[in-house]
Design a protein around this motif. Sequence first.
Motif, mmCIF file in Angstrom:
data_model
loop_
_atom_site.group_PDB
_atom_site.id
_atom_site.type_symbol
_atom_site.label_atom_id
_atom_site.label_comp_id
_atom_site.label_asym_id
_atom_site.label_seq_id
_atom_site.Cartn_x
_atom_site.Cartn_y
_atom_site.Cartn_z
ATOM 1 N N THR A 163 8.169 6.261 -12.455
ATOM 2 C CA THR A 163 6.693 5.767 -12.602
ATOM 3 C C THR A 163 5.945 7.181 -12.896
ATOM 4 O OG1 THR A 163 4.974 5.249 -11.142
ATOM 5 C CG2 THR A 163 6.814 5.965 -9.851
ATOM 6 N N SER A 277 1.404 -7.451 -10.724
ATOM 7 C CA SER A 277 1.563 -6.091 -11.470
ATOM 8 C C SER A 277 0.324 -5.667 -11.721
ATOM 9 C CB SER A 277 2.560 -6.183 -12.469
ATOM 10 O OG SER A 277 3.809 -6.863 -12.028
ATOM 11 N N ALA A 278 -0.819 -6.630 -11.611
ATOM 12 C CA ALA A 278 -2.265 -6.106 -12.371
ATOM 13 C C ALA A 278 -3.132 -7.147 -11.806
ATOM 14 C CB ALA A 278 -2.071 -6.217 -13.914
ATOM 15 N N PRO A 279 -4.460 -6.959 -11.282
ATOM 16 C CA PRO A 279 -5.194 -7.922 -10.899
ATOM 17 C C PRO A 279 -5.545 -9.366 -11.859
ATOM 18 C CG PRO A 279 -6.550 -5.681 -11.693
ATOM 19 C CD PRO A 279 -4.809 -5.713 -11.856
ATOM 20 N N GLU A 298 -0.641 -14.937 -5.888
ATOM 21 C CA GLU A 298 -0.730 -13.654 -6.119
ATOM 22 C C GLU A 298 -0.218 -12.792 -5.039
ATOM 23 O OE1 GLU A 298 -4.668 -12.042 -7.481
ATOM 24 O OE2 GLU A 298 -3.867 -10.448 -8.287
ATOM 25 N N TYR A 300 1.134 -8.410 -4.228
ATOM 26 C CA TYR A 300 0.751 -7.172 -4.648
ATOM 27 C C TYR A 300 2.037 -6.231 -4.343
ATOM 28 C CZ TYR A 300 -1.111 -2.539 -3.222
ATOM 29 O OH TYR A 300 -1.192 -0.977 -2.949
ATOM 30 N N GLU A 304 7.106 1.714 -6.060
ATOM 31 C CA GLU A 304 7.830 2.750 -4.802
ATOM 32 C C GLU A 304 7.992 1.815 -3.628
ATOM 33 O OE1 GLU A 304 5.176 3.381 -6.628
ATOM 34 O OE2 GLU A 304 4.885 5.718 -6.952
ATOM 35 N N VAL A 322 -4.826 -10.402 -2.442
ATOM 36 C CA VAL A 322 -3.456 -10.320 -2.975
ATOM 37 C C VAL A 322 -2.879 -10.749 -1.623
ATOM 38 C CG1 VAL A 322 -3.550 -8.718 -4.496
ATOM 39 C CG2 VAL A 322 -3.467 -7.611 -2.316
ATOM 40 N N ILE A 394 -7.666 -5.832 -3.444
ATOM 41 C CA ILE A 394 -7.569 -4.734 -4.113
ATOM 42 C C ILE A 394 -9.058 -4.527 -4.720
ATOM 43 C CG2 ILE A 394 -6.507 -3.266 -5.710
ATOM 44 C CD1 ILE A 394 -3.883 -4.774 -4.933
ATOM 45 N N LYS A 399 -6.536 6.669 -8.052
ATOM 46 C CA LYS A 399 -5.534 7.331 -8.880
ATOM 47 C C LYS A 399 -5.959 6.869 -10.345
ATOM 48 C CE LYS A 399 -2.154 3.880 -7.964
ATOM 49 N NZ LYS A 399 -1.179 3.044 -7.441
ATOM 50 N N LEU A 401 -5.435 5.738 -13.345
ATOM 51 C CA LEU A 401 -4.214 4.892 -13.944
ATOM 52 C C LEU A 401 -4.920 3.695 -14.808
ATOM 53 C CD1 LEU A 401 -1.494 3.547 -13.764
ATOM 54 C CD2 LEU A 401 -2.078 2.518 -11.504
ATOM 55 N N ASN A 408 1.954 0.321 -16.570
ATOM 56 C CA ASN A 408 0.872 1.551 -15.890
ATOM 57 C C ASN A 408 1.129 2.426 -17.018
ATOM 58 O OD1 ASN A 408 0.856 -0.030 -13.566
ATOM 59 N ND2 ASN A 408 1.480 1.712 -12.346
#
Length: 505
Positions: A163, A277-279, A298, A300, A304, A322, A394, A399, A401, A408
């Motif tokens: 990642t 994986s994404a909103p 949905e 989350y 990691e 989520v 969320i 970060k 990103l 990502n």
Amino acid sequence: MINPLYDRLFGAHAGKDSPFLRLEDGSVVTYAGFLGLGAQMAHVLAHGGLQPGDRLAAQVQKTPEALALYAACVQAGVVFLPLNTAYTTDELTYFIQDSGARMIVYDAKSEQAVPSIANRMGARSETLNADGSGTLTDCARVMPRSFPTVARSSDDLAALLYTSGTTGRSKGAMLSQGNLLSNAVTLAGEWRFTSEDVLLHALPIFHTHGLFVATNVTLAAGASMIFLPRFDLDRLVGLMPQATVLMGVPTFYTRLLDHPDFDCRLASGMRLFVSGSAPLMAETHARFAERTGHRILERYGMTETNMNTSNPYAGDRRAGTVGLPLPGVEVKITDLDTEATLPAGKVGQIEVRGPNVFKGYWRMPEKTAAELRADGFFITGDLGKIDEDGYLHILGRNKDLIISGGYNIYPKEIELVLDAQPGVLESAVIGVPHRDLGETVIGVIVAEPGQLPDLDRIMTAVRASLARFKHPKRLVVVPDLPRNAMAKVQKNVLREEFKEVIPAV
Ligand code: MLC
Ligand code: AMP
């Protein structure tokens, strides 16, 4: 159990003639057939000198053979390292070197550099092409169809998934057998998977979503998958009447809603649509429910941590959230400065702890210590709040990103390439809203005094070193970058300024 992950997900289906993979041409790979091929490949790994704990890197297309290679690694105790097929030779070289992979499996038709990289590293290389041919399958074919499963414990590594990082240097997330198994069994239970389920699988199998969520959950339930080599909207629509579950990134759902044939009749045999994986925009959730009568579930997660939270199967699936922590997973919101746990409703950083949380970053103890607390909580880098009913929202990221179509992208990696180009003084890479992909990449460049950077030449350099999905969709030149009092680039100001630079499609 001598090898918990293998025994529970794979070995439990030994001898079953029921379908595991349903392929596009109508053919079926049974569990017995799949496990037989996996065992043959495990022999190839063992003959190649791979020892338990050694890493095997695979940059191969999505095929039944590629999935059998994953099974082979688990059975032989080898650590599986799947790599995005879009990675360039530069990127591939880094992953191979950093992981110290002992074997590299690659597609001979798309990647020529592997044998020399492997030679330099003293690693073996085998080929596995998009049609299933190659030295790996050639060698496997003559091997016995059963393999003495190598003993492993829950704490032993099963996979290394890279990642990207805020420094531009990718980190290998070490996932143990226990991390993967606990999450697969939990999700299969929470989402009520049974052996009758047919999962429509259109995700890549080199990331957590397609490999550990979709595939492992299917295996945990002894269900089957319609195994598409890639996302193809028309095929997805055409095959939906044969499926019961779809897992996808939000782009899958916005694209489905744009398809003229996608309606409630087509989705009538489906029991579950999962997004992650994404909103997922609340508006997409609402339009989907209106069109099909299904409320998208949905969840989350992260590379990691595997999956942390999920909206309930039976209860209220709330758009824009989520959901609730999965059984056995703790989620807390902490203050960014004091690190104190915050009460319901307050926004802070999201931290998670549980059997799903990885063991740390491969050979990066400082990075591990910075993100994984001694008490087991992992600092996700996401910002959010937990509401009065326990649902996690969320609300941002702590970060730098960009998430484009579920992939990502860490701006730093692209900035390093841009900054190295002639005529470029500095750069800032930002994500701006994109109707199809959620976010897309813009490169903002400041020229050296008196210079006019050649943007075509810069894009050629980007193409040579970075995977396609990371390429800026546009480069813009500005006189200088906005900075705050601490001299930090204000990316929020740039995001606002360039939010409409990409036309809505
Ligand atoms: C493809 N392209 C992308 C892209 N996908 N560009 C930016 N972002 C993306 N996500 C580019 C290609 O390089 C190509 O460039 C052009 O777009 C068309 O390519 P394509 O192959 O036809 O695209 P398509 O098949 O339509 O792919 C879109 C997609 C795919 C959304 C189906 O990106 C996808 O499968 N995404 C899923 C990613 C995923 O699995 N994420 C999970 C990570 S795990 P050009 O220049 O040739 O036009 C994780 C943890 C968790 O996050 O919680 O799950
Ligand atoms: P990755 O590192 O590829 O595993 O991506 C993990 C990141 O994806 C998380 O830290 C989140 O920022 C994001 N993510 C995953 N699922 C969701 C979701 N349902 N909603 C919003 N962001 C998500």
